[in-house]
Design a protein around this motif. Structure first.
Motif, PDB file in Angstrom:
ATOM      1  N   THR A  75      26.143 -16.320 -27.219  1.00 33.75           N
ATOM      2  CA  THR A  75      27.055 -15.451 -28.080  1.00 33.75           C
ATOM      3  C   THR A  75      27.294 -14.168 -27.211  1.00 33.75           C
ATOM      4  OG1 THR A  75      25.028 -14.333 -28.990  1.00 33.75           O
ATOM      5  CG2 THR A  75      26.057 -16.046 -30.367  1.00 33.75           C
ATOM      6  N   SER A 117      31.855 -12.787 -23.782  1.00 30.86           N
ATOM      7  CA  SER A 117      33.009 -12.272 -23.290  1.00 30.86           C
ATOM      8  C   SER A 117      32.874 -11.184 -22.081  1.00 30.86           C
ATOM      9  CB  SER A 117      34.075 -11.662 -24.339  1.00 30.86           C
ATOM     10  OG  SER A 117      33.462 -10.673 -25.095  1.00 30.86           O
ATOM     11  N   THR A 119      28.372 -23.440 -24.336  1.00 32.64           N
ATOM     12  CA  THR A 119      29.522 -22.970 -25.531  1.00 32.64           C
ATOM     13  C   THR A 119      29.400 -21.529 -25.639  1.00 32.64           C
ATOM     14  OG1 THR A 119      28.990 -25.076 -26.729  1.00 32.64           O
ATOM     15  CG2 THR A 119      29.943 -23.186 -28.079  1.00 32.64           C
ATOM     16  N   SER A 161      30.631 -17.759 -27.492  1.00 34.43           N
ATOM     17  CA  SER A 161      31.547 -16.963 -28.479  1.00 34.43           C
ATOM     18  C   SER A 161      31.460 -15.362 -28.132  1.00 34.43           C
ATOM     19  CB  SER A 161      30.698 -17.232 -29.596  1.00 34.43           C
ATOM     20  OG  SER A 161      29.364 -16.559 -29.976  1.00 34.43           O
ATOM     21  N   ARG A 179      33.737 -11.755 -29.730  1.00 31.13           N
ATOM     22  CA  ARG A 179      34.800 -10.918 -30.813  1.00 31.13           C
ATOM     23  C   ARG A 179      36.104 -10.848 -30.258  1.00 31.13           C
ATOM     24  NH1 ARG A 179      32.004  -5.526 -32.309  1.00 31.13           N
ATOM     25  NH2 ARG A 179      31.842  -5.325 -30.252  1.00 31.13           N
ATOM     26  N   ASN A 180      36.242 -10.869 -28.772  1.00 30.80           N
ATOM     27  CA  ASN A 180      37.608 -10.480 -28.311  1.00 30.80           C
ATOM     28  C   ASN A 180      38.022 -11.752 -27.693  1.00 30.80           C
ATOM     29  OD1 ASN A 180      39.711  -9.919 -26.442  1.00 30.80           O
ATOM     30  ND2 ASN A 180      39.026  -7.626 -26.714  1.00 30.80           N
ATOM     31  N   SER A 181      39.258 -12.575 -28.215  1.00 28.33           N
ATOM     32  CA  SER A 181      39.421 -13.712 -28.029  1.00 28.33           C
ATOM     33  C   SER A 181      40.336 -13.703 -26.533  1.00 28.33           C
ATOM     34  CB  SER A 181      40.372 -14.472 -28.961  1.00 28.33           C
ATOM     35  OG  SER A 181      41.717 -13.460 -28.949  1.00 28.33           O
ATOM     36  N   ASP A 182      40.958 -12.752 -26.181  1.00 29.76           N
ATOM     37  CA  ASP A 182      41.495 -12.479 -24.922  1.00 29.76           C
ATOM     38  C   ASP A 182      40.420 -12.460 -23.795  1.00 29.76           C
ATOM     39  OD1 ASP A 182      44.099 -12.619 -25.974  1.00 29.76           O
ATOM     40  OD2 ASP A 182      44.157 -10.403 -26.158  1.00 29.76           O
ATOM     41  N   ARG A 183      39.412 -11.853 -23.857  1.00 25.67           N
ATOM     42  CA  ARG A 183      38.396 -11.640 -22.907  1.00 25.67           C
ATOM     43  C   ARG A 183      37.584 -12.760 -22.874  1.00 25.67           C
ATOM     44  NH1 ARG A 183      35.000  -6.610 -23.578  1.00 25.67           N
ATOM     45  NH2 ARG A 183      33.945  -7.348 -21.690  1.00 25.67           N
ATOM     46  N   LEU A 184      37.436 -13.482 -23.951  1.00 26.70           N
ATOM     47  CA  LEU A 184      36.704 -14.670 -24.128  1.00 26.70           C
ATOM     48  C   LEU A 184      37.545 -15.861 -23.209  1.00 26.70           C
ATOM     49  CD1 LEU A 184      33.888 -15.996 -25.151  1.00 26.70           C
ATOM     50  CD2 LEU A 184      35.307 -16.501 -27.161  1.00 26.70           C
ATOM     51  N   ASP A 185      38.658 -15.958 -23.349  1.00 30.62           N
ATOM     52  CA  ASP A 185      39.529 -16.913 -22.517  1.00 30.62           C
ATOM     53  C   ASP A 185      39.267 -16.679 -21.156  1.00 30.62           C
ATOM     54  OD1 ASP A 185      40.585 -17.997 -24.925  1.00 30.62           O
ATOM     55  OD2 ASP A 185      42.472 -16.719 -25.130  1.00 30.62           O
TER      56      ASP A 185
END
Length: 71
Positions: free
Chosen positions: A30, A33, A52, A54, A56-62
């Motif tokens: 968790t 990112s 896997t 996870s 909070r920030n989808s752009d940074r996670l990508d």
């Protein structure tokens, strides 16, 4: 639980690293990112674990996933 007897030191290009026996094991990280979570995910990926992540920030996670896929 941490078991120091299960660790092995392996020499690689950057020096020594531990062989944690994580190849083909599954882990969930968790807050991956950035920061500590990303560093932990990167270490697991380098050991051959199925990671896997996870965050909070989808752009940074990508961005993190694209880096981890290269490990």
């Amino acid at each position: 639980m941490f078991c120091p007897l299960a660790l092995k030191r392996i020499k690689n290009k950057k020096g020594f690293r531990m062989e944690l026996g994580l190849k083909n094991k599954s882990v969930i990280v968790t807050a991956a990112s950035g920061g500590l979570g990303f560093s932990v995910a990167k270490c697991f990926a380098a050991e051959g674990a199925n990671v896997t992540v996870s965050g909070r920030n989808s752009d940074r996670l990508d961005e993190a996933v694209s880096v981890l896929e290269g490990c």
